[in-house]
Design an enzyme around this catalytic site. Sequence first.
Site, PDB file in Angstrom:
ATOM      1  N   LYS A   9       6.828  -0.218  17.398  1.00 25.94           N
ATOM      2  CA  LYS A   9       5.368   0.262  16.742  1.00 25.94           C
ATOM      3  C   LYS A   9       4.638  -0.801  16.889  1.00 25.94           C
ATOM      4  O   LYS A   9       4.461  -1.765  16.523  1.00 25.94           O
ATOM      5  CB  LYS A   9       5.689   0.823  15.328  1.00 25.94           C
ATOM      6  CG  LYS A   9       4.628   1.272  14.893  1.00 25.94           C
ATOM      7  CD  LYS A   9       4.798   1.893  13.262  1.00 25.94           C
ATOM      8  CE  LYS A   9       3.483   2.404  12.719  1.00 25.94           C
ATOM      9  NZ  LYS A   9       2.539   1.407  12.630  1.00 25.94           N
ATOM     10  N   SER A  28      -0.768  10.738  11.833  1.00 25.57           N
ATOM     11  CA  SER A  28      -0.190   9.601  11.188  1.00 25.57           C
ATOM     12  C   SER A  28       1.294   9.900  11.024  1.00 25.57           C
ATOM     13  O   SER A  28       1.792  11.068  10.842  1.00 25.57           O
ATOM     14  CB  SER A  28      -0.892   9.073  10.055  1.00 25.57           C
ATOM     15  OG  SER A  28      -0.925   9.988   9.258  1.00 25.57           O
ATOM     16  N   GLU A  41      11.135   3.416  19.794  1.00 25.04           N
ATOM     17  CA  GLU A  41      10.032   2.744  20.390  1.00 25.04           C
ATOM     18  C   GLU A  41       9.770   1.598  19.592  1.00 25.04           C
ATOM     19  O   GLU A  41       9.578   1.807  18.270  1.00 25.04           O
ATOM     20  CB  GLU A  41       8.770   3.760  21.007  1.00 25.04           C
ATOM     21  CG  GLU A  41       9.299   4.806  21.613  1.00 25.04           C
ATOM     22  CD  GLU A  41       8.288   6.043  21.699  1.00 25.04           C
ATOM     23  OE1 GLU A  41       6.876   5.857  21.157  1.00 25.04           O
ATOM     24  OE2 GLU A  41       8.439   6.983  22.013  1.00 25.04           O
ATOM     25  N   TYR A  91       0.837  -1.129   0.022  1.00 19.96           N
ATOM     26  CA  TYR A  91       0.152   0.028  -0.003  1.00 19.96           C
ATOM     27  C   TYR A  91       0.784   1.366   0.165  1.00 19.96           C
ATOM     28  O   TYR A  91       0.736   2.202  -0.794  1.00 19.96           O
ATOM     29  CB  TYR A  91      -1.006   0.142   1.326  1.00 19.96           C
ATOM     30  CG  TYR A  91      -1.686   1.175   1.312  1.00 19.96           C
ATOM     31  CD1 TYR A  91      -1.303   2.426   2.136  1.00 19.96           C
ATOM     32  CD2 TYR A  91      -2.946   1.369   0.767  1.00 19.96           C
ATOM     33  CE1 TYR A  91      -1.870   3.387   1.965  1.00 19.96           C
ATOM     34  CE2 TYR A  91      -3.721   2.529   0.872  1.00 19.96           C
ATOM     35  CZ  TYR A  91      -3.365   3.863   1.368  1.00 19.96           C
ATOM     36  OH  TYR A  91      -4.073   4.628   1.352  1.00 19.96           O
ATOM     37  N   ASP A  92       1.724   1.083   0.702  1.00 23.33           N
ATOM     38  CA  ASP A  92       2.723   2.304   1.008  1.00 23.33           C
ATOM     39  C   ASP A  92       3.547   2.840  -0.286  1.00 23.33           C
ATOM     40  O   ASP A  92       3.550   3.811  -0.791  1.00 23.33           O
ATOM     41  CB  ASP A  92       3.815   2.344   2.245  1.00 23.33           C
ATOM     42  CG  ASP A  92       3.122   2.569   3.437  1.00 23.33           C
ATOM     43  OD1 ASP A  92       2.420   3.630   3.637  1.00 23.33           O
ATOM     44  OD2 ASP A  92       3.152   1.798   4.362  1.00 23.33           O
ATOM     45  N   ARG A 100      -8.704   7.133  17.376  1.00 25.79           N
ATOM     46  CA  ARG A 100      -8.076   8.118  16.678  1.00 25.79           C
ATOM     47  C   ARG A 100      -8.848   8.568  15.611  1.00 25.79           C
ATOM     48  O   ARG A 100      -8.682   9.683  15.256  1.00 25.79           O
ATOM     49  CB  ARG A 100      -6.708   7.410  15.871  1.00 25.79           C
ATOM     50  CG  ARG A 100      -6.155   8.319  15.074  1.00 25.79           C
ATOM     51  CD  ARG A 100      -4.914   7.747  14.331  1.00 25.79           C
ATOM     52  NE  ARG A 100      -4.268   8.390  13.462  1.00 25.79           N
ATOM     53  CZ  ARG A 100      -4.672   8.791  12.097  1.00 25.79           C
ATOM     54  NH1 ARG A 100      -5.793   8.171  11.796  1.00 25.79           N
ATOM     55  NH2 ARG A 100      -4.051   9.462  11.518  1.00 25.79           N
ATOM     56  N   CYS A 157     -21.476 -18.927 -10.659  1.00 26.22           N
ATOM     57  CA  CYS A 157     -22.925 -19.828 -10.965  1.00 26.22           C
ATOM     58  C   CYS A 157     -23.986 -18.921 -11.098  1.00 26.22           C
ATOM     59  O   CYS A 157     -24.357 -18.462 -10.110  1.00 26.22           O
ATOM     60  CB  CYS A 157     -22.857 -20.465  -9.683  1.00 26.22           C
ATOM     61  SG  CYS A 157     -24.574 -21.727  -9.854  1.00 26.22           S
TER      62      CYS A 157
END
Length: 655
Positions: free
Chosen positions: A113, A81, A111, A35-36, A134, A415
């Site tokens: 994710k 984001s 950190e 997707y990215d 969010r 079908c």
Amino acid sequence: MESIKKEYDRLVEEIKQHDINYYVNDAPVISDYDYDRLYRRLLEMETEHPELVRDDSPSRRVGAPPVEGLESIRHEVRMMSLNNTYSDAELDSFIATVYKETLEEPPFVVEPKIDGASVSLVYEKGGLISAATRGDGAVGEDILHNVRTIRAVPLVTEETQRLVVRGEVYMPVESFSKLNEKREEEGLTLFANPRNSAAGSLKLLDSRECAKRNLSMFAFGLDKGQGESHFADLMRLKRLGFRVNDMVKLCKTAEEVKEHVAFIRSKRESLSYEIDGAVIKVDNYRLRDRLGMTIKAPKWAIAYKYPAEQAVTKLLDVEFQVGRTGTVTPVAILEPVKVSGSTVARATLHNMDEVERLGIRIGDYVSLEKGGDVIPKVTGALAERRTGEERAVPLPENCPVCHHKLVREDVAFRCVNPECTGTARGALRHFTARNAMDIRGFGESLIDRLMDLGMLKTPADIYTMDYNSLRTMEGLGNKSVDNLTAAVEESRSKPFEKVLFAVGLPSVGVRTAEILAQEFGSIDRLKTATEEELTAVYSIGALVAQDITEALRQPKYINLINSLREAGLRFEAEKKDAGGIFEGQTFLITGTLSRPRADFEELIKNLGGKIASGVSKNLSYLIAGEKAGSKLEKAEKLGVRVLTEDEFMNMAERS
Ligand SMILES: [Zn+2]
């Protein structure tokens, strides 16, 4: 130029469809990574050819509007984001940019994710008073009732100052497997992955059910910094009783950052929760302010995404399933294998073109991929492990249920036998399901029995059947028949969007049905809608529009709709107000603003306002940017209130 425009339009449509799959239906069909890649291509094209940019381009959005049933909550500080990166080289260039723009070499916090659902928690006078998803970043949904059931979330803290804590709610891998086992026994739809189930659980209306889901949460920051740095605030949250991940680390050099990103990755398999990467943030708040942000994401942080997990297993067979629309889908039957914490024994192959593209044969060893948030998918065959015993996947010729000859339509085998019990069974299961008409008691086994008895052929029969004759049926009895008829009666008052979804038009999922009901208001209006009118609705692509208009011309759906209408089901939506602080007000924009005009127009519409077509004395506000011309003059002459961009943003933010 013509071909570039074509490619761009195709890309927009493709990403829009993936957005719906991901944000609206919670059922993505491609990995985040793929997707990215598409999304980046879109951004590249938009930078190179700004004249092509469409108002409905996915780059103009960062999420989807909240679903109905939960109250909306506006975030005081937007939940942004993050931009993504996939390699050390890209990470290097992010760090280099930070160094260059701050003229310093500041420390970063690295950190894990967590692959869950982000939430925002508000504490006042030491008590948890609000919790929201969010959502689209600006507006989320009120999920306080469910968040209160999560044991990792403190209900009170000793901090009396107002605190807005951001965290990631997730479902441990083991709880996820157990939940899906239970759902399978109960004949409910399975969740695609732990992220999907965490997000779904948070949106439950019944918090008692949510409490059973064993959700947890890691706090990852505050909405705006209070201490001297992000790391200091995290340590403070830890002292206040919030769960902060053990792998959070303050890294002083670029080397340290990369080492820790690699370290987190090496731990990935052994964690009790899923992660899909690491997040790298500038620690110092003052420098964050200096770096600022783009429309979509802050420039002081980046997410480093790890590639999807892979496994190899044997393809034992390919089965064919017939669904509610008659489409026959190939399903890979696999030697059970563990990947991303769950055991995979079946995987949809979508259609025969996909089987051909993959080049897989029955008996092959195949590679399997399961990203953080996609259903498992077969990605190819290991040709070097072939023995010569493998055989090609046969094209389906006949329906696996009624054996009628199949018809090929594009990539689908269908079908078309109107008497097909496979298709009919699919349609009945779909109609009575919980997210459709929710007729309790009408489970799969009862549907099968009634179909065998010839009492049930289409969903319309549910409303005309003689239920008294069931009272003598084995395993039913008076009480269950009474419950069943009560549930059938209750279903008659289901709102239009549920009925529309239950009817089972091709390509119309829960959310699409809601959108159609909202936009068109009634089945009669929807029947007359052209493909152009349908695609004008955001989130409805050309293929979906075509499916809808074609289906509404078929006798099968026309007859079903007519019979259901006779049974008294609702085919009109109830009217309701949109709400918002700009309700009843009109706006017009002139001159050049700091961002594309469409961004402002979207904000106005989201807040309930309307965009006017010209200046008149009925216009509520004119927003005037630089180089405003005749419209500004006219507005001033008519006494229309004129706003600068800043004044407008202040108004919007006050909401
Ligand atoms: Zn059939």
